[in-house]
Design a protein around this motif. Structure first.
Motif, PDB file in Angstrom:
ATOM      1  N   ALA A 156       0.814  -1.169   0.170  1.00 35.95           N
ATOM      2  CA  ALA A 156      -0.038  -0.071   0.090  1.00 35.95           C
ATOM      3  C   ALA A 156       0.943   1.270  -0.055  1.00 35.95           C
ATOM      4  O   ALA A 156       1.726   1.326   0.804  1.00 35.95           O
ATOM      5  N   THR A 157       0.185   2.080  -0.685  1.00 34.27           N
ATOM      6  CA  THR A 157       1.279   3.544  -0.976  1.00 34.27           C
ATOM      7  C   THR A 157       0.096   4.914  -0.456  1.00 34.27           C
ATOM      8  O   THR A 157      -1.026   4.629  -0.857  1.00 34.27           O
ATOM      9  N   ASN A 158       0.443   5.495   0.585  1.00 36.45           N
ATOM     10  CA  ASN A 158      -0.250   6.658   1.160  1.00 36.45           C
ATOM     11  C   ASN A 158       0.684   7.848   1.115  1.00 36.45           C
ATOM     12  O   ASN A 158       1.928   7.815   1.381  1.00 36.45           O
ATOM     13  N   ILE A 159       0.210   8.913   0.424  1.00 35.48           N
ATOM     14  CA  ILE A 159       0.885  10.437   0.317  1.00 35.48           C
ATOM     15  C   ILE A 159      -0.072  11.303   0.607  1.00 35.48           C
ATOM     16  O   ILE A 159      -1.307  11.242   0.041  1.00 35.48           O
ATOM     17  N   ASN A 160       0.297  12.231   1.401  1.00 36.12           N
ATOM     18  CA  ASN A 160      -0.668  13.463   1.509  1.00 36.12           C
ATOM     19  C   ASN A 160       0.447  14.775   1.821  1.00 36.12           C
ATOM     20  O   ASN A 160       1.708  14.568   2.299  1.00 36.12           O
ATOM     21  N   ALA A 161       0.064  15.755   1.252  1.00 33.64           N
ATOM     22  CA  ALA A 161       0.636  17.024   1.332  1.00 33.64           C
ATOM     23  C   ALA A 161      -0.209  18.230   1.624  1.00 33.64           C
ATOM     24  O   ALA A 161      -1.555  18.036   1.429  1.00 33.64           O
ATOM     25  N   TYR A 162       0.142  19.330   2.473  1.00 36.85           N
ATOM     26  CA  TYR A 162      -0.649  20.101   2.862  1.00 36.85           C
ATOM     27  C   TYR A 162      -0.083  21.731   2.973  1.00 36.85           C
ATOM     28  O   TYR A 162       1.156  21.368   3.383  1.00 36.85           O
ATOM     29  N   VAL A 163      -0.767  22.817   2.910  1.00 32.15           N
ATOM     30  CA  VAL A 163      -0.258  23.995   3.359  1.00 32.15           C
ATOM     31  C   VAL A 163      -1.245  24.615   4.232  1.00 32.15           C
ATOM     32  O   VAL A 163      -2.343  24.489   3.989  1.00 32.15           O
ATOM     33  N   LEU A 164      -0.796  25.117   5.393  1.00 29.16           N
ATOM     34  CA  LEU A 164      -1.657  25.694   6.493  1.00 29.16           C
ATOM     35  C   LEU A 164      -1.126  27.113   6.611  1.00 29.16           C
ATOM     36  O   LEU A 164      -0.027  27.488   6.665  1.00 29.16           O
ATOM     37  N   HIS A 165      -2.258  27.986   6.854  1.00 32.44           N
ATOM     38  CA  HIS A 165      -1.735  29.242   7.314  1.00 32.44           C
ATOM     39  C   HIS A 165      -2.754  29.555   8.499  1.00 32.44           C
ATOM     40  O   HIS A 165      -4.091  29.313   8.491  1.00 32.44           O
ATOM     41  N   ASN A 166      -2.057  29.924   9.705  1.00 27.31           N
ATOM     42  CA  ASN A 166      -2.777  30.210  10.972  1.00 27.31           C
ATOM     43  C   ASN A 166      -2.498  31.465  11.463  1.00 27.31           C
ATOM     44  O   ASN A 166      -1.416  31.867  11.315  1.00 27.31           O
ATOM     45  N   PHE A 172       4.610  17.230   4.236  1.00 22.13           N
ATOM     46  CA  PHE A 172       4.550  16.133   3.349  1.00 22.13           C
ATOM     47  C   PHE A 172       4.713  14.896   3.930  1.00 22.13           C
ATOM     48  O   PHE A 172       5.789  14.800   4.599  1.00 22.13           O
ATOM     49  N   ASN A 173       3.643  13.999   3.822  1.00 22.98           N
ATOM     50  CA  ASN A 173       3.929  12.624   4.276  1.00 22.98           C
ATOM     51  C   ASN A 173       3.765  11.319   3.451  1.00 22.98           C
ATOM     52  O   ASN A 173       2.794  11.547   2.513  1.00 22.98           O
ATOM     53  N   ALA A 174       4.815  10.691   3.234  1.00 20.28           N
ATOM     54  CA  ALA A 174       4.627   9.433   2.226  1.00 20.28           C
ATOM     55  C   ALA A 174       5.165   8.106   3.035  1.00 20.28           C
ATOM     56  O   ALA A 174       5.910   8.113   3.822  1.00 20.28           O
ATOM     57  N   SER A 175       4.226   7.259   2.625  1.00 17.05           N
ATOM     58  CA  SER A 175       4.828   5.680   3.356  1.00 17.05           C
ATOM     59  C   SER A 175       4.366   4.766   2.264  1.00 17.05           C
ATOM     60  O   SER A 175       3.613   4.958   1.441  1.00 17.05           O
ATOM     61  N   GLN A 176       5.308   3.864   2.238  1.00 16.08           N
ATOM     62  CA  GLN A 176       5.236   2.726   1.100  1.00 16.08           C
ATOM     63  C   GLN A 176       5.219   1.171   2.200  1.00 16.08           C
ATOM     64  O   GLN A 176       6.247   1.032   2.773  1.00 16.08           O
ATOM     65  N   ILE A 210       8.012   1.887   4.815  1.00 16.52           N
ATOM     66  CA  ILE A 210       8.922   2.833   4.844  1.00 16.52           C
ATOM     67  C   ILE A 210       8.363   4.213   4.709  1.00 16.52           C
ATOM     68  O   ILE A 210       7.401   4.428   4.008  1.00 16.52           O
ATOM     69  N   GLY A 211       8.644   5.322   5.745  1.00 17.23           N
ATOM     70  CA  GLY A 211       7.976   6.574   5.422  1.00 17.23           C
ATOM     71  C   GLY A 211       8.947   7.492   5.859  1.00 17.23           C
ATOM     72  O   GLY A 211      10.040   7.562   6.279  1.00 17.23           O
ATOM     73  N   LEU A 212       8.251   8.785   5.105  1.00 14.97           N
ATOM     74  CA  LEU A 212       9.197  10.023   5.197  1.00 14.97           C
ATOM     75  C   LEU A 212       7.959  11.065   5.742  1.00 14.97           C
ATOM     76  O   LEU A 212       6.956  11.168   5.044  1.00 14.97           O
TER      77      LEU A 212
END
Length: 696
Positions: free
Chosen positions: A301-311, A343-347, A362-364
Motif C-alpha cells: 500500500a502507498t499513502n501520500i498526503n501534502a498540505y499547506v496551512l496558514h494560521n 509532506f507525508n509518504a509511506s510505502q 518505509i515512511g518520510l
C-alpha cells in the motif's frame, strides 16, 4: 515548600471509591450477556466497535467509530477527543482558545505530547506564541468525522514529535450518506447552523460543509464567541484506493473569562463567573489546502498526503492582574502568524522472512514552519510596550522503517526505527537571542504480540520518542524582559522512554476489554513561558500508571463504555522543593451509556470523573476533583428528521474545569502585595441545547 512524597490519603480513598462505584455501576447495568451475533427475539445484536484482536499492536491503540462518536455529548468540538480512553479535554479561558488536555499523568497544556492530526494535517503548532504544541480544534466539524484512531506511548515508528503521551488521528468523510441540515438553539446565547452535502461531481464526490456558531457561556462578561467554518473536498475512489483535495477555512473571535482568584470568590467580592480583566480574549483564523493519494495492490500500500496551512492568532490574557503593573495591569498580547507546509509518504511492502508473513513500511515526513510571533504588553488590548518579537523558520525531516512479522501462529513482532532531523533559525528583535541550531534524534521501537488464546491477546511494548522544544529556547542568551540578565539555552529535542505491558480480550461475547500498565520517562520537562518569553528547563520525570477500558454491547439498543485510568507523576531527581509534578493528572474515569432503536427514541448519558491533582511540588496544595454528568435524549420524527435535547452539567455542580497555584495581585490589594493562591476556571453551569437535524 516541604517535600511530601505521599499523596493525601483522603484523595486516594476518594478515587478508589469512585473506581469501585463506577465499576459497580457498569457491572449492575450489564445485565445478561449476549453474543455479538446472537439472535434475541428476532433481532441480531452486533457490536458497533471494530474488534482490535489481531489488528492492534498494543493494548493502548484503538479506533472509535462514527457511531460511537455520534452517541457522545460534547460541549465544544475539542471534546471529540474525549472518546480516547483516559483523555480529559478542558478549558481555562474563552471558547475560541485551544483546549487544555490531560492524559497519562500529563497536564499536556494546549497539546504538548499529544500529537493530533485531522485528515493527515498536523494540528500541533511548534514554537507557538502561547505554548509548545498548540492544538486548536475549534475548526473541527463533528458531523464530518468518520473515525478517530488513537495510540498511546512512544511505541510507533510512524508517530514523531509530540506523540510521547499519545496521538489522535481524526478522519473526515469523503462522502456523506445523506444531506445534512442542523439548527441548534440553547441557553447562554448558543446558536448553531450547519449544512453539509456530498453530491456526485464528475467521477467523484464534492463534499461541502458550512458552520455558523455563537456562544456566550454562563459568564458575567459573555464570551460572545463567533465562528465561521467551512470545508470543501473533492474525492474519487476510497480511502485505500483513491485521491482527494480539500480546502478548509475557519475564523473565530471571542472574549475570555480567564482563571480567577479563588480568594476573591471565597470573600464574596467576585462571582464564580465574573471576569477580573473583561478585555481578555482573542481572534484567530486557519486556512488550509491539502491533497492525499492512496493505492493498495497485492504487493502493498502507498499513502501520500501534502498540505499547506496558514494560521493566525491574537491572544490577550491577564493571569496575574495587577502584580507587575499596579497602574495599567498585567495584560499581554501573544501574536502568532505562520505558514506551515507538510509532506507525508509511506510505502508498505510484503517482505516474507524465512517463509514467514512479514510487512515492511518505509515512511518520510517533512515539515516547514515560517513563523512570526511576538509578546507585547497591552492595556484593554492596546499595545504599549514590546517584550520580544521573532521570526522563526523551523524545518524537520523524519524517516522511519517498521517491520511486522508473524513468527508463529501466536507470536508477532513489530520492530521500528525512526530518525528525526531539525533545523531552528531564529531572528529576534534582540540579536543576542538570534541564531541557528541543528539537532537530530533516533527513536527505536519494539512490540511483541502473543496470542490470541480464547480471544485474548497479550502485548509488550518498549520504545523511545521525543518532543521538540520551542525554537526560541535553543538560541536565547538574555532574558527578554531584562537584557542584563542571562538566560540559559535548552536542548532542542528531549528524549522520552516508555515501557508497557497489556492485554486485550473479547472472551465475554459482546464485551471488549483492554488493560495496560506503563512507565514513561522524560529527560526533562521543558516549558515555554509565553507571558515571559522564556523557556524553562525543569527536571527529569517519570510517570507510572494503568488503564482499564471496556466497551459492552448489551443489547441491540444499549451500549456501555467504561474507562478507568490512574497515573502517578514524579520528578526523578531529589530536590527540597518536592518531587510531584504540578498539574499532573492522576485519576480519570468515565461511564457512558448510549441507547438507540428504542422505537423512535434514542439517548445517551455520560458520567466523567476528573480526579484531584497536585498543584505544587510538595503536594501540600491539591485541586479538588470534578465530576460531571451530561446527557441527551432524541426523537426521530421520521426517517429523515430528528430532534434532540442535550444537557450539560445536569447536576449543576460548582466545580473547576482547571486549577492553578501561583502569585497574583487584585486591584483592591495593597500595592506591592503578592498573594500566592489557587486560581481556577469554573465548569459551565447547567445548560440545555435543542437541535433539529434533517438528513435527507
Amino acid at each position: 515548600m516541604k517535600i511530601n512524597n505521599q499523596a493525601h490519603p483522603s484523595a486516594l480513598w476518594r478515587f478508589s471509591m469512585s473506581i469501585a462505584v463506577l465499576g459497580t455501576m457498569s457491572l449492575s447495568l450489564l445485565g445478561p450477556v449476549f453474543a455479538a451475533d446472537q439472535v434475541l427475539d428476532g433481532i441480531v445484536i452486533e457490536s458497533s466497535r471494530t474488534s482490535q484482536i489481531g489488528i492492534a499492536d498494543s493494548a493502548n491503540a484503538g479506533t472509535v467509530t462514527q457511531q460511537q462518536l455520534e452517541a457522545r455529548t460534547v460541549y465544544r468540538p475539542g471534546e471529540t477527543l474525549e472518546a480516547v480512553p483516559g483523555l480529559i479535554v478542558s478549558q481555562h479561558s474563552g471558547e475560541g482558545k485551544a483546549n487544555q488536555y490531560y492524559l497519562r499523568g500529563f497536564n499536556l497544556d494546549h497539546g504538548t505530547d499529544l500529537r493530533t492530526t485531522v485528515d493527515g494535517m498536523l494540528v500541533n503548532q511548534r514554537s507557538h506564541a502561547h505554548g509548545q504544541g498548540w492544538t486548536d480544534l475549534n475548526f473541527l466539524i463533528p458531523e464530518l468525522v468518520t473515525r478517530l484512531d488513537y495510540k498511546k506511548g512512544p511505541y510507533y515508528a510512524s508517530e514523531g514529535d509530540f506523540s510521547s503521551a499519545g496521538s489522535a488521528s481524526v478522519v473526515y468523510a469523503d462522502k456523506l450518506e445523506h444531506r445534512i441540515a442542523s439548527v441548534g438553539l440553547g441557553q447562554n446565547g448558543y446558536r448553531r447552523l450547519m449544512l453539509a452535502d456530498s453530491p456526485a461531481f464528475g467521477y467523484g464526490n464534492l463534499l461541502y460543509a458550512l458552520e455558523l456558531f455563537h456562544n456566550d457561556g454562563p459568564f458575567t462578561h459573555p464570551d460572545d464567541y463567533q465562528k465561521l467554518n467551512g470545508v470543501l473536498r473533492y474525492s474519487q475512489g476510497t480511502k485505500t484506493n483513491g485521491f482527494g483535495i480539500s480546502a478548509m477555512a475557519y475564523h473565530g473571535h471571542w472574549n475570555a473569562t480567564d482563571q480567577i482568584a479563588k480568594r476573591a470568590v471565597d470573600a464574596g467580592t467576585l462571582g464564580r463567573f465574573d471576569a477580573i480583566d473583561p478585555t481578555d480574549g482573542g481572534l484567530s483564523h486557519r486556512y488550509s489546502l491539502s491533497a492525499d493519494w492512496h493505492q493498495m495492490t497485492e504487493q502493498g500500500a502507498t499513502n501520500i498526503n501534502a498540505y499547506v496551512l496558514h494560521n493566525k492568532l491574537d491572544l490577550f490574557s491577564n493571569f496575574t492582574y495587577f502584580l507587575e503593573n499596579p497602574v495599567n495591569g498585567d495584560q499581554f498580547n501573544q501574536r502568532d502568524r505562520r505558514t506551515t507546509t507538510g509532506f507525508n509518504a509511506s510505502q508498505a511492502l510484503l517482505t516474507p522472512i524465512f517463509g514467514k508473513e512479514s510487512e515492511t513500511t518505509i515512511g518520510l515526513q517533512l515539515q516547514n514552519d515560517n513563523i512570526f510571533n511576538g509578546l507585547l504588553s497591552t492595556v484593554a488590548r492596546q499595545r504599549f510596550s514590546t517584550t520580544r518579537e521573532d521570526h522563526i523558520v523551523e524545518s524537520s525531516a523524519g524517516f522511519y522503517v517498521e517491520n511486522k512479522t508473524s513468527w508463529a501462529e501466536k507470536f508477532k513482532t513489530v520492530v521500528g526505527i525512526r530518525e528525526d532531523v531539525y533545523r531552528f533559525d531564529v531572528k529576534s528583535d534582540n540579536s543576542a537571542n538570534s541564531g541557528n541550531v541543528h539537532s537530530s534524534i533516533a527513536s527505536p521501537k519494539l512490540g511483541m504480540i502473543f496470542g490470541p488464546w480464547s480471544k485474548t491477546e497479550y502485548y509488550l511494548n518498549i520504545g523511545a520518542g521525543f518532543h521538540s522544544n520551542d525554537a526560541r529556547g535553543t538560541t536565547i542568551t538574555v532574558d527578554p524582559k531584562n537584557s542584563a540578565a542571562p538566560a540559559a539555552r535548552v536542548p532542542p529535542l528531549v528524549r522520552s522512554k516508555g515501557l508497557e505491558v497489556g492485554a486485550r480480550t473479547e472472551i465475554i461475547p459482546g464485551l471488549q476489554s483492554s488493560f495496560s500498565l506503563y512507565r514513561l520517562d522524560f529527560a526533562s520537562e521543558l516549558l515555554f513561558s509565553g507571558d515571559a518569553g522564556t523557556t524553562q528547563a525543569s527536571r527529569p520525570s517519570r510517570r507510572v500508571g494503568f488503564e482499564f477500558n471496556n466497551y459492552y454491547k448489551v443489547t441491540q439498543w444499549l451500549t456501555i463504555d467504561t474507562d478507568l485510568a490512574f497515573a502517578r507523576a514524579h520528578f526523578r531527581d531529589p530536590d527540597p522543593v518536592g518531587n510531584r509534578i504540578p498539574g499532573a493528572v492522576e485519576g480519570v474515569a468515565s461511564v457512558a451509556l448510549a441507547l438507540d432503536h428504542v422505537g423512535p427514541y434514542f439517548g445517551a448519558l455520560q458520567l466523567r470523573y476528573f480526579g484531584p491533582r497536585p498543584l505544587i511540588e510538595d503536594n501540600s496544595v491539591r485541586s479538588n476533583s470534578t465530576t460531571t454528568l451530561n446527557g441527551r435524549i432524541g426523537y426521530k420524527i421520521n426517517r429523515n428528521m430528528h430532534v434532540e435535547l442535550e444537557g450539560y452539567n445536569l447536576t449543576n455542580r460548582q466545580a473547576s474545569a482547571i486549577d492553578y497555584y501561583y502569585p497574583s495581585r487584585l486591584s483592591s490589594e495593597a500595592a506591592g502585595a503578592s498573594t500566592l493562591g489557587v486560581h481556577f476556571h469554573p465548569i459551565e453551569s447547567r445548560s440545555f441545547r435543542l437541535t433539529l437535524v434533517a438528513a435527507y
